[in-house]
Write a protein that holds these residues in place. Sequence first.
Motif, mmCIF file in Angstrom:
data_model
loop_
_atom_site.group_PDB
_atom_site.id
_atom_site.type_symbol
_atom_site.label_atom_id
_atom_site.label_comp_id
_atom_site.label_asym_id
_atom_site.label_seq_id
_atom_site.Cartn_x
_atom_site.Cartn_y
_atom_site.Cartn_z
ATOM 1 N N ALA A 13 0.835 -1.208 0.000
ATOM 2 C CA ALA A 13 0.000 0.000 0.000
ATOM 3 C C ALA A 13 0.865 1.252 0.000
ATOM 4 O O ALA A 13 0.560 2.233 -0.684
ATOM 5 N N ALA A 14 1.932 1.229 0.782
ATOM 6 C CA ALA A 14 2.838 2.379 0.842
ATOM 7 C C ALA A 14 3.547 2.593 -0.488
ATOM 8 O O ALA A 14 3.787 3.725 -0.906
ATOM 9 N N LEU A 15 3.884 1.514 -1.172
ATOM 10 C CA LEU A 15 4.485 1.620 -2.509
ATOM 11 C C LEU A 15 3.485 2.204 -3.504
ATOM 12 O O LEU A 15 3.812 3.077 -4.310
ATOM 13 N N GLN A 16 2.265 1.719 -3.434
ATOM 14 C CA GLN A 16 1.229 2.173 -4.349
ATOM 15 C C GLN A 16 0.947 3.668 -4.188
ATOM 16 O O GLN A 16 0.673 4.361 -5.166
ATOM 17 N N SER A 17 1.015 4.163 -2.964
ATOM 18 C CA SER A 17 0.725 5.574 -2.694
ATOM 19 C C SER A 17 1.956 6.467 -2.859
ATOM 20 O O SER A 17 1.878 7.669 -2.621
ATOM 21 N N ASP A 18 3.098 5.871 -3.252
ATOM 22 C CA ASP A 18 4.363 6.590 -3.435
ATOM 23 C C ASP A 18 4.943 7.115 -2.124
ATOM 24 O O ASP A 18 5.825 7.970 -2.133
ATOM 25 N N SER A 19 4.473 6.600 -0.998
ATOM 26 C CA SER A 19 5.096 6.936 0.282
ATOM 27 C C SER A 19 6.448 6.244 0.401
ATOM 28 O O SER A 19 7.332 6.711 1.111
ATOM 29 N N LEU A 20 6.577 5.093 -0.251
ATOM 30 C CA LEU A 20 7.839 4.375 -0.382
ATOM 31 C C LEU A 20 8.166 4.228 -1.857
ATOM 32 O O LEU A 20 7.262 4.103 -2.679
ATOM 33 N N GLN A 21 9.450 4.229 -2.174
ATOM 34 C CA GLN A 21 9.859 3.900 -3.539
ATOM 35 C C GLN A 21 10.224 2.413 -3.657
ATOM 36 O O GLN A 21 9.954 1.777 -4.664
ATOM 37 N N ILE A 22 10.836 1.889 -2.603
ATOM 38 C CA ILE A 22 11.167 0.463 -2.536
ATOM 39 C C ILE A 22 10.816 -0.011 -1.129
ATOM 40 O O ILE A 22 11.010 0.715 -0.149
#
Length: 316
Positions: free
Chosen positions: A74-83
């Motif tokens: 979810a964090a990747l999808q929201s761009d809160s994380l890159q990897i």
Amino acid sequence: MKSIQRRTLLTAMGAAAAVHALPVRAQDSSKIVFGYTAVTDFASVFVAAEEGYFKKRNLDVECKFIPLNSTIPAALQSDSLQIGGPTPSVFLQAVDGGLDLQAVAGGGLTSKTITGFGLVARAGSNIKSAQDCVGKKIGVPGLGAFLHVTFRAWLKDSGVDWRKVNFIEAAFPQHADLLRGGSVDAVVSADPFMSRITDSGAGYVASYYSTFLPENKHTIVHVAKREWVQKNPAAAKSFREAVQEGAAFMQQPKNDAKVRASIGKYIKLPADVLAKVQISPPGPTVSEQQLAYWVGLMKEQDMLKTSLDISRLIVK
């Protein structure tokens, strides 16, 4: 399983509470926010950060603690994380649910020498075997994540129908309190949390079930959105190379103290625990064969509803 699949999609759309706390960042090929959980399987990333392997490749990597592994997609999808480093099952189920993710690099590997995780039963529960788990409430640090999936595989291999076990999602730091309060009968936990529970008397290790797993299967994979990889191919490649260098550093016995210091910094281990904790072997590259093992295991547990093209899930 349908409820888990729906939860994966809903989480990706709305994100979990833990993800909301993470700032959304603009695209910057040199800036990577990396999501990890509190296990030694991320050691090669920690080493790469502390030994300067990211910086020498002009990468600014910020390691961000995520309480529940299952929220990383979810964090990747929201761009809160890159990897981020989900377990293979969380990664594959997210893809199965519609997220376009790829594995950039690998984290820890399974090993029959590792007894750093297992089934920890509440003191007085009298749980001693797989059969004793039927009808019990068992906490796992992420529904559909590594420990949940492998524990169900162990139950099946032991002749127990895992559908007759009540699983509750609970982050590692909650395990001791849940056992003391009687909210769960047991937890599937890992060090250092497992050792703290047993040392305190709140619970005991009923089974080091992990020793039944085959060797050299990834416990963690470092993944990113395909869109991010396509926009930042050099950054993705440099990240993998830095992790590979970190893995090579880990494999030299003379570096053990530095490796442990790096782990301790990011998962906040006291010195006495840090000195004893088992460190998962590093596996910086991910192969189709390794992912195929997890696909097979998840199909046995009715966790996948589509046929995944594994060849498209690994950044070449």
